[in-house]
Scaffold this motif. Structure first.
Motif, PDB file in Angstrom:
ATOM      1  N   ALA B 257       0.958  -1.162  -0.066  1.00 24.32           N
ATOM      2  CA  ALA B 257      -0.013   0.044   0.100  1.00 24.32           C
ATOM      3  C   ALA B 257       0.647   1.298  -0.147  1.00 24.32           C
ATOM      4  O   ALA B 257       0.351   2.364  -0.458  1.00 24.32           O
ATOM      5  CB  ALA B 257      -0.855  -0.026   1.233  1.00 24.32           C
ATOM      6  N   PRO B 259       3.170   4.091  -1.098  1.00 28.91           N
ATOM      7  CA  PRO B 259       4.006   4.528  -2.257  1.00 28.91           C
ATOM      8  C   PRO B 259       5.419   4.548  -2.352  1.00 28.91           C
ATOM      9  O   PRO B 259       6.008   4.609  -1.331  1.00 28.91           O
ATOM     10  CB  PRO B 259       3.424   6.185  -2.735  1.00 28.91           C
ATOM     11  N   ARG B 260       5.965   4.424  -3.614  1.00 31.77           N
ATOM     12  CA  ARG B 260       7.475   4.547  -3.559  1.00 31.77           C
ATOM     13  C   ARG B 260       7.787   5.026  -4.814  1.00 31.77           C
ATOM     14  O   ARG B 260       7.394   4.967  -5.906  1.00 31.77           O
ATOM     15  CB  ARG B 260       7.984   3.066  -3.661  1.00 31.77           C
ATOM     16  N   TYR B 261       8.664   6.177  -4.511  1.00 30.93           N
ATOM     17  CA  TYR B 261       9.283   6.898  -5.722  1.00 30.93           C
ATOM     18  C   TYR B 261       9.954   6.317  -6.709  1.00 30.93           C
ATOM     19  O   TYR B 261      10.155   6.687  -7.755  1.00 30.93           O
ATOM     20  CB  TYR B 261      10.393   7.974  -5.263  1.00 30.93           C
ATOM     21  N   ASP B 262      10.448   5.034  -6.409  1.00 31.20           N
ATOM     22  CA  ASP B 262      11.241   4.308  -7.232  1.00 31.20           C
ATOM     23  C   ASP B 262      10.229   3.375  -8.058  1.00 31.20           C
ATOM     24  O   ASP B 262      10.798   2.465  -9.032  1.00 31.20           O
ATOM     25  CB  ASP B 262      12.279   3.546  -6.744  1.00 31.20           C
ATOM     26  N   ARG B 263       9.002   3.012  -7.855  1.00 26.56           N
ATOM     27  CA  ARG B 263       7.906   2.615  -8.609  1.00 26.56           C
ATOM     28  C   ARG B 263       6.853   2.928  -8.611  1.00 26.56           C
ATOM     29  O   ARG B 263       5.994   3.342  -7.889  1.00 26.56           O
ATOM     30  CB  ARG B 263       7.570   1.244  -7.686  1.00 26.56           C
ATOM     31  N   PRO B 264       6.458   3.462  -9.914  1.00 32.37           N
ATOM     32  CA  PRO B 264       5.335   4.214 -10.475  1.00 32.37           C
ATOM     33  C   PRO B 264       4.124   3.610 -10.155  1.00 32.37           C
ATOM     34  O   PRO B 264       3.174   4.347 -10.053  1.00 32.37           O
ATOM     35  CB  PRO B 264       5.403   4.240 -12.006  1.00 32.37           C
ATOM     36  N   ALA B 266       3.218   1.854  -7.522  1.00 32.17           N
ATOM     37  CA  ALA B 266       2.970   1.343  -5.995  1.00 32.17           C
ATOM     38  C   ALA B 266       2.455   2.809  -5.467  1.00 32.17           C
ATOM     39  O   ALA B 266       2.195   3.756  -6.059  1.00 32.17           O
ATOM     40  CB  ALA B 266       4.252   1.431  -5.251  1.00 32.17           C
ATOM     41  N   GLY B 267       1.640   2.289  -4.343  1.00 31.60           N
ATOM     42  CA  GLY B 267       0.889   3.125  -3.486  1.00 31.60           C
ATOM     43  C   GLY B 267      -0.469   3.286  -3.788  1.00 31.60           C
ATOM     44  O   GLY B 267      -1.201   4.357  -3.422  1.00 31.60           O
ATOM     45  N   LEU B 268      -1.057   2.503  -4.847  1.00 31.61           N
ATOM     46  CA  LEU B 268      -2.375   2.741  -5.365  1.00 31.61           C
ATOM     47  C   LEU B 268      -3.186   1.406  -5.143  1.00 31.61           C
ATOM     48  O   LEU B 268      -4.270   1.227  -5.413  1.00 31.61           O
ATOM     49  CB  LEU B 268      -2.440   2.940  -6.808  1.00 31.61           C
ATOM     50  N   GLU B 269      -2.561   0.526  -4.083  1.00 30.70           N
ATOM     51  CA  GLU B 269      -3.238  -0.845  -3.881  1.00 30.70           C
ATOM     52  C   GLU B 269      -3.619  -0.750  -2.365  1.00 30.70           C
ATOM     53  O   GLU B 269      -2.839  -1.153  -1.566  1.00 30.70           O
ATOM     54  CB  GLU B 269      -2.091  -1.906  -3.974  1.00 30.70           C
ATOM     55  N   PRO B 270      -4.870  -0.280  -2.184  1.00 29.86           N
ATOM     56  CA  PRO B 270      -5.263  -0.283  -0.846  1.00 29.86           C
ATOM     57  C   PRO B 270      -5.188  -1.662  -0.073  1.00 29.86           C
ATOM     58  O   PRO B 270      -5.393  -2.680  -0.860  1.00 29.86           O
ATOM     59  CB  PRO B 270      -6.839   0.159  -0.592  1.00 29.86           C
TER      60      PRO B 270
END
Lengths: 272, 286
Positions: B257, B259-264, B266-270
């Motif tokens: 869940a 977000p990671r700046y090195d992975r576009p 990531a961060g959108l999976e609740p």
């Protein structure tokens, strides 16, 4: 490439009168139709002021702002008003931006009637019901007051209220910074889907580069009221041109073991 | 076998404000001398409650219903108040979350930094001054004389956090409880403060309980980690094990869940609803 919807050139903002403090020193920014642009910076970088200036919520002392081809830099408030519906804002703290004495129903229905987007209450209610479904909130929310909802639910009401007015442009200022990671992902996913569905142009202000990476197409890195670097997220994150951007990226702790991450790196951070 | 520095065992607590709802459920964890353990979780996980229990500053509305907190073999929960006073601040100290509110705005830094040294270590004004200067140098404050004369509002957030770290280590405690000490700071300042806590901890051999919601921070500073949800320990172990090979579905979902700046992507999976249902079933909520 889509045309620019909102552009600002040489934007300067001074707080506190003639002898005031200049917080924006000539910022150029352009946001195209349908695109999400990140504005990132540390405290005092001027990111919030830039957002407010774009919306004409603070006066600019130099530079110009164009919205949809029209110079709005010094447009009187009466002439701004018809544009206000098309330019919406989602705030950092929904507890402060949603009237605590109003029900969610009133918070969502009233703007529709005010802007003449619905002919009557019944029509407004129907649209509200639809948007609630879109932001995955139960209809039972309508009879609640803001404080009865969770932080994530409140922020989804903030998004729903902005989206209801079918704006062309939305400014989102630190809208997930108070949320837990699991809630944050939910809000970001929703926002990204909604802006794609509605073809929204969006300025997404955040201090968190990782969050910017998740939702934005392009990014502006601000520092001391100037644009330090600008480009597509793919470029800037993979290959930052500015030392400052590199320092910012390097300062973000990733959830993986990285021995030596905490060790000083030849003093470049002291420059930050 | 030498006993652990700290051993929490079966700690349970309820909140009277929420009609006796459990806020800690049978929590156990231990900490060796010099170890840094992360206490992670989202809001309501109970991480701050554990920190407060360690410091003996639980609000009146929180009632401990079971368990022990053994510090050097003695239970903090049943110890006479006088003994507890001797331990708190001296053996166990706090690095607070908010550097804006943790310092008294009306007193100079010197007064706030030397109180403990004078009252609890019996140092003279002069000796305490010298010791305070040393401490500020140790936390890399340039011009410590000026900072000692300053009031808190004259310092930046990062500087205030440095002062608070100096204060936390002033009496050479064995355990420092760091309660989200970098949450309010910019990332570049956060990194400097994390490094400082790590360095101070290593130099002084101090054990640290590091409360945070950020698994990235855990990865960089903690030897071990305890992940909580709704007052219950969900997963615990060495940081590398937990992050590289998470066992519980919730740990995995939390990692996904973020977000990671090195992975576009990531961060959108609740965290999936099914995971929360599994958690509630395991813990026995409703």
């Amino acid at each position: 490439m889509a045309e620019n919807l909102l552009t600002a050139t040489g934007l300067e903002v001074v707080y506190g009168g003639r002898r005031g403090v200049k917080v924006l020193h000539g910022v150029d920014i352009a946001i195209r139709r349908g695109e999400t642009v990140g504005i990132v910076g540390e405290s005092g970088s001027g990111k919030t002021t830039l957002g407010r200036a774009l919306l004409r919520l603070v006066d600019v002392s130099a530079g110009s702002i164009h919205f949809d081809g029209r110079d709005i830099t010094h447009l009187p408030e009466a002439e701004m008003r018809p544009l206000r519906r098309r330019i919406q804002m989602i705030f950092q703290d929904p507890m402060a931006s949603l009237n605590p004495r109003h029900t969610i129903r009133r918070i969502l229905v009233e703007p529709l009637l005010l802007h003449g987007l619905a002919k009557n209450a019944a029509e407004a209610e129907a649209r509200v019901a639809k948007i609630l479904e879109r932001v995955t909130l139960p209809a039972a929310c309508l009879d609640r007051n803001p404080h009865e909802l969770s932080g994530g639910q409140r922020q989804r009401i903030g998004i729903a209220r902005a989206a209801l007015l079918e704006p062309d442009f939305v400014l989102a200022d630190e809208i997930v910074s108070g949320l837990d990671v699991s809630t944050q992902a939910q809000v970001l996913k929703l926002l990204k889907g909604l802006s794609a569905d509605l073809g929204l142009a969006m300025a997404f202000i955040s201090h968190d580069l990782s969050v910017i990476r998740a939702v934005c197409d392009r990014v502006y890195v601000l520092r001391f009221g100037k644009v330090e670097e600008e480009g597509t997220c793919a470029e800037v994150f993979a290959n930052p041109k500015s030392d400052y951007t590199r320092i910012l990226l390097d300062a973000i702790p990733l959830p993986e073991i990285n021995p030596g991450w905490l060790d000083p790196k030849t003093g470049i951070e002291d420059a930050a | 076998m030498t006993a652990s520095l700290l051993s929490i065992s079966g700690l349970s607590a309820v909140s009277d404000r929420e009609g006796g709802a459990p806020i800690l459920r049978d929590v156990s964890l231990s900490l060796e001398r010099g170890e840094v353990r992360g206490l992670v979780g989202e809001s309501g996980a109970g991480k701050s409650t554990i920190a407060k229990a360690l410091l003996g500053i639980l609000p009146r509305t929180v009632r401990v219903t079971g368990g022990t907190i053994q510090f050097e073999g003695r239970d903090l929960l049943t110890m006479p108040a006088r003994d507890l006073r001797d331990i708190m601040g001296a053996q166990i100290s706090l690095i607070p979350q908010d550097p804006q509110t943790a310092l008294n705005p009306g007193r100079r830094i010197e007064a706030q930094l030397t109180d403990g040294l004078r009252l609890r270590r019996g140092l003279s004004r002069r000796e305490a001054h010298v010791r305070a200067l040393k401490l500020l140098e140790e936390v890399h404050i340039r011009d410590p004389e000026r900072v000692l004369r300053a009031f808190p509002h004259e310092l930046s957030g990062g500087m205030r956090q440095r002062v608070l770290i100096a204060a936390a280590f002033a009496l050479e405690p064995k355990l420092v409880v760091a309660d989200e000490p970098t949450t309010a700071l910019d990332v570049t300042v956060q990194k400097q403060i994390l490094r400082l806590i790590r360095d101070m901890q290593k130099v002084h051999g101090t054990a640290v309980i590091f409360v945070t919601h950020d698994l990235g921070v855990v990865a960089q500073i903690c030897d071990s980690v305890t992940l909580l949800y709704a007052g219950k320990v969900i997963e615990a172990g060495a940081t590398a094990d937990v992050l590289q090979n998470p066992k519980h579905a919730y740990t995995k979902a939390l990692m996904a869940a973020g977000p990671r700046y090195d992975r576009p992507d990531a961060g959108l999976e609740p965290v999936p609803q099914a995971v929360f249902e599994q958690l509630r079933a395991e813990i026995g909520i409703r």
